[in-house]
Scaffold this motif. Structure first.
Motif, PDB file in Angstrom:
ATOM      1  N   VAL A  96       0.825  -1.199   0.000  1.00 53.97           N
ATOM      2  CA  VAL A  96       0.000   0.000   0.000  1.00 53.97           C
ATOM      3  C   VAL A  96       0.867   1.260   0.000  1.00 53.97           C
ATOM      4  O   VAL A  96       0.681   2.152  -0.814  1.00 53.97           O
ATOM      5  N   ASP A  97       1.828   1.336   0.907  1.00 51.48           N
ATOM      6  CA  ASP A  97       2.686   2.513   1.028  1.00 51.48           C
ATOM      7  C   ASP A  97       4.089   2.270   0.481  1.00 51.48           C
ATOM      8  O   ASP A  97       5.000   3.040   0.759  1.00 51.48           O
ATOM      9  N   HIS A  98       4.254   1.211  -0.268  1.00 49.27           N
ATOM     10  CA  HIS A  98       5.559   0.828  -0.797  1.00 49.27           C
ATOM     11  C   HIS A  98       6.010   1.795  -1.882  1.00 49.27           C
ATOM     12  O   HIS A  98       5.241   2.098  -2.801  1.00 49.27           O
ATOM     13  N   GLU A  99       7.232   2.276  -1.763  1.00 47.42           N
ATOM     14  CA  GLU A  99       7.797   3.182  -2.759  1.00 47.42           C
ATOM     15  C   GLU A  99       9.213   2.725  -3.065  1.00 47.42           C
ATOM     16  O   GLU A  99      10.096   2.867  -2.230  1.00 47.42           O
ATOM     17  N   ALA A 100       9.427   2.165  -4.234  1.00 42.41           N
ATOM     18  CA  ALA A 100      10.755   1.744  -4.672  1.00 42.41           C
ATOM     19  C   ALA A 100      10.734   1.593  -6.184  1.00 42.41           C
ATOM     20  O   ALA A 100       9.672   1.392  -6.785  1.00 42.41           O
ATOM     21  N   ASP A 101      11.889   1.701  -6.793  1.00 35.68           N
ATOM     22  CA  ASP A 101      12.003   1.482  -8.232  1.00 35.68           C
ATOM     23  C   ASP A 101      11.997  -0.007  -8.519  1.00 35.68           C
ATOM     24  O   ASP A 101      12.605  -0.780  -7.782  1.00 35.68           O
ATOM     25  N   GLY A 102      11.339  -0.385  -9.582  1.00 36.41           N
ATOM     26  CA  GLY A 102      11.264  -1.786  -9.978  1.00 36.41           C
ATOM     27  C   GLY A 102       9.940  -2.062 -10.649  1.00 36.41           C
ATOM     28  O   GLY A 102       9.348  -1.189 -11.282  1.00 36.41           O
ATOM     29  N   SER A 103       9.453  -3.277 -10.467  1.00 37.56           N
ATOM     30  CA  SER A 103       8.172  -3.633 -11.055  1.00 37.56           C
ATOM     31  C   SER A 103       7.443  -4.627 -10.165  1.00 37.56           C
ATOM     32  O   SER A 103       8.025  -5.267  -9.300  1.00 37.56           O
ATOM     33  N   TYR A 104       6.156  -4.729 -10.405  1.00 37.90           N
ATOM     34  CA  TYR A 104       5.284  -5.630  -9.662  1.00 37.90           C
ATOM     35  C   TYR A 104       4.831  -6.740 -10.600  1.00 37.90           C
ATOM     36  O   TYR A 104       4.395  -6.474 -11.720  1.00 37.90           O
ATOM     37  N   ALA A 105       4.941  -7.957 -10.121  1.00 39.12           N
ATOM     38  CA  ALA A 105       4.581  -9.136 -10.909  1.00 39.12           C
ATOM     39  C   ALA A 105       3.434  -9.870 -10.231  1.00 39.12           C
ATOM     40  O   ALA A 105       3.143  -9.664  -9.047  1.00 39.12           O
ATOM     41  N   CYS A 106       2.802 -10.757 -10.968  1.00 40.30           N
ATOM     42  CA  CYS A 106       1.740 -11.601 -10.430  1.00 40.30           C
ATOM     43  C   CYS A 106       2.339 -12.579  -9.427  1.00 40.30           C
ATOM     44  O   CYS A 106       3.308 -13.281  -9.732  1.00 40.30           O
ATOM     45  N   ALA A 107       1.767 -12.635  -8.229  1.00 38.75           N
ATOM     46  CA  ALA A 107       2.243 -13.555  -7.198  1.00 38.75           C
ATOM     47  C   ALA A 107       1.928 -15.005  -7.556  1.00 38.75           C
ATOM     48  O   ALA A 107       2.532 -15.926  -7.007  1.00 38.75           O
ATOM     49  N   GLY A 108       1.018 -15.222  -8.480  1.00 38.55           N
ATOM     50  CA  GLY A 108       0.662 -16.573  -8.877  1.00 38.55           C
ATOM     51  C   GLY A 108       1.590 -17.177  -9.904  1.00 38.55           C
ATOM     52  O   GLY A 108       1.920 -18.355  -9.844  1.00 38.55           O
ATOM     53  N   CYS A 109       2.037 -16.363 -10.867  1.00 37.58           N
ATOM     54  CA  CYS A 109       2.816 -16.928 -11.973  1.00 37.58           C
ATOM     55  C   CYS A 109       4.121 -16.192 -12.270  1.00 37.58           C
ATOM     56  O   CYS A 109       4.913 -16.653 -13.080  1.00 37.58           O
ATOM     57  N   GLY A 110       4.336 -15.032 -11.668  1.00 38.49           N
ATOM     58  CA  GLY A 110       5.568 -14.294 -11.884  1.00 38.49           C
ATOM     59  C   GLY A 110       5.572 -13.380 -13.087  1.00 38.49           C
ATOM     60  O   GLY A 110       6.568 -12.720 -13.365  1.00 38.49           O
ATOM     61  N   ALA A 111       4.472 -13.295 -13.820  1.00 38.26           N
ATOM     62  CA  ALA A 111       4.411 -12.421 -15.000  1.00 38.26           C
ATOM     63  C   ALA A 111       4.468 -10.957 -14.560  1.00 38.26           C
ATOM     64  O   ALA A 111       3.734 -10.549 -13.659  1.00 38.26           O
ATOM     65  N   THR A 112       5.330 -10.178 -15.185  1.00 41.10           N
ATOM     66  CA  THR A 112       5.428  -8.759 -14.873  1.00 41.10           C
ATOM     67  C   THR A 112       4.127  -8.065 -15.252  1.00 41.10           C
ATOM     68  O   THR A 112       3.597  -8.273 -16.343  1.00 41.10           O
ATOM     69  N   LEU A 113       3.629  -7.212 -14.335  1.00 43.83           N
ATOM     70  CA  LEU A 113       2.350  -6.538 -14.552  1.00 43.83           C
ATOM     71  C   LEU A 113       2.479  -5.016 -14.573  1.00 43.83           C
ATOM     72  O   LEU A 113       2.119  -4.380 -15.538  1.00 43.83           O
ATOM     73  N   PHE A 114       2.956  -4.441 -13.483  1.00 42.20           N
ATOM     74  CA  PHE A 114       2.965  -2.991 -13.326  1.00 42.20           C
ATOM     75  C   PHE A 114       4.375  -2.477 -13.076  1.00 42.20           C
ATOM     76  O   PHE A 114       5.123  -3.061 -12.292  1.00 42.20           O
ATOM     77  N   ASP A 115       4.701  -1.340 -13.683  1.00 40.28           N
ATOM     78  CA  ASP A 115       5.959  -0.661 -13.419  1.00 40.28           C
ATOM     79  C   ASP A 115       5.757   0.243 -12.204  1.00 40.28           C
ATOM     80  O   ASP A 115       4.717   0.909 -12.088  1.00 40.28           O
ATOM     81  N   ALA A 116       6.740   0.276 -11.310  1.00 42.07           N
ATOM     82  CA  ALA A 116       6.629   1.105 -10.107  1.00 42.07           C
ATOM     83  C   ALA A 116       6.440   2.578 -10.445  1.00 42.07           C
ATOM     84  O   ALA A 116       5.864   3.325  -9.645  1.00 42.07           O
ATOM     85  N   ASP A 117       6.889   3.004 -11.606  1.00 41.64           N
ATOM     86  CA  ASP A 117       6.723   4.408 -12.014  1.00 41.64           C
ATOM     87  C   ASP A 117       5.265   4.805 -12.189  1.00 41.64           C
ATOM     88  O   ASP A 117       4.937   5.993 -12.211  1.00 41.64           O
ATOM     89  N   THR A 118       4.364   3.812 -12.328  1.00 38.21           N
ATOM     90  CA  THR A 118       2.944   4.119 -12.525  1.00 38.21           C
ATOM     91  C   THR A 118       2.141   4.010 -11.230  1.00 38.21           C
ATOM     92  O   THR A 118       0.926   4.217 -11.239  1.00 38.21           O
ATOM     93  N   LYS A 119       2.801   3.700 -10.114  1.00 38.98           N
ATOM     94  CA  LYS A 119       2.119   3.587  -8.823  1.00 38.98           C
ATOM     95  C   LYS A 119       1.885   4.987  -8.260  1.00 38.98           C
ATOM     96  O   LYS A 119       2.726   5.859  -8.390  1.00 38.98           O
ATOM     97  N   PHE A 120       0.723   5.183  -7.644  1.00 40.86           N
ATOM     98  CA  PHE A 120       0.421   6.474  -7.040  1.00 40.86           C
ATOM     99  C   PHE A 120      -0.407   6.285  -5.776  1.00 40.86           C
ATOM    100  O   PHE A 120      -1.001   5.229  -5.563  1.00 40.86           O
ATOM    101  N   GLU A 121      -0.414   7.295  -4.921  1.00 44.85           N
ATOM    102  CA  GLU A 121      -1.182   7.263  -3.687  1.00 44.85           C
ATOM    103  C   GLU A 121      -2.612   7.688  -3.989  1.00 44.85           C
ATOM    104  O   GLU A 121      -2.865   8.853  -4.314  1.00 44.85           O
ATOM    105  N   SER A 122      -3.539   6.750  -3.883  1.00 47.37           N
ATOM    106  CA  SER A 122      -4.940   7.047  -4.186  1.00 47.37           C
ATOM    107  C   SER A 122      -5.771   7.241  -2.929  1.00 47.37           C
ATOM    108  O   SER A 122      -6.877   7.764  -2.999  1.00 47.37           O
ATOM    109  N   GLY A 123      -5.270   6.751  -1.788  1.00 48.79           N
ATOM    110  CA  GLY A 123      -6.023   6.849  -0.549  1.00 48.79           C
ATOM    111  C   GLY A 123      -7.091   5.788  -0.393  1.00 48.79           C
ATOM    112  O   GLY A 123      -7.838   5.800   0.578  1.00 48.79           O
ATOM    113  N   CYS A 124      -7.168   4.842  -1.335  1.00 47.60           N
ATOM    114  CA  CYS A 124      -8.233   3.829  -1.295  1.00 47.60           C
ATOM    115  C   CYS A 124      -7.911   2.645  -0.385  1.00 47.60           C
ATOM    116  O   CYS A 124      -8.798   1.875  -0.048  1.00 47.60           O
TER     117      CYS A 124
END
Length: 136
Positions: free
Chosen positions: A41-69
């Motif tokens: 939720v509050d994680h901020e680091a350079d890299g990418s986020y992958a699916c925990a089920g299969c390891g496929a890369t999904l989101f680049d950390a550069d596109t993460k933002f604080e939405s408050g949700c």
């Protein structure tokens, strides 16, 4: 796990062996973790986020933002990496986001995100794994 479709579990029992109980509940049964409870939720680091089920890369950390949700939010994703489906569960109409590689439930997408896309991919932390070296 390698993001190759041939390496994916072939049965529900194999998914249960591979995933923790919470990962299974969210990824395979379309569950949702409680808001503000996830590790990213509050994680901020350079890299990418992958699916925990299969390891496929999904989101680049550069596109993460604080939405408050209360869940990790991203404003962009390569459309080939995800699938979306209409979700009418819980008396709501939403758009579910799934991993295109393994079909795992990731979360939902909404049209209230920032520019340039206007999208908010609201994703369960338990559906993700972070890689600070992965940039694809």
């Amino acid at each position: 796990m390698s993001p190759e479709s041939d390496d994916l579990p072939a049965s529900d029992a194999e998914w249960r062996e591979q995933l923790s109980d919470e990962e299974y509940r969210v990824l395979r049964e379309a569950g949702t973790e409680p808001p503000f409870s996830g590790e990213y939720v509050d994680h901020e680091a350079d890299g990418s986020y992958a699916c925990a089920g299969c390891g496929a890369t999904l989101f680049d950390a550069d596109t993460k933002f604080e939405s408050g949700c209360g869940w990790p939010s991203f404003y962009d994703v390569d459309d080939e990496r995800i699938e979306t489906h209409r979700d009418t569960s819980h008396g709501m109409i939403r758009t579910e986001v799934l991993c295109a590689n393994c079909g795992g439930h990731l979360g939902h997408v909404f049209d209230d995100g920032p520019e340039p896309t206007g999208k908010r991919y609201c994703i369960n932390s338990v559906s993700l794994e972070f890689d600070d070296e992965r940039t694809d």
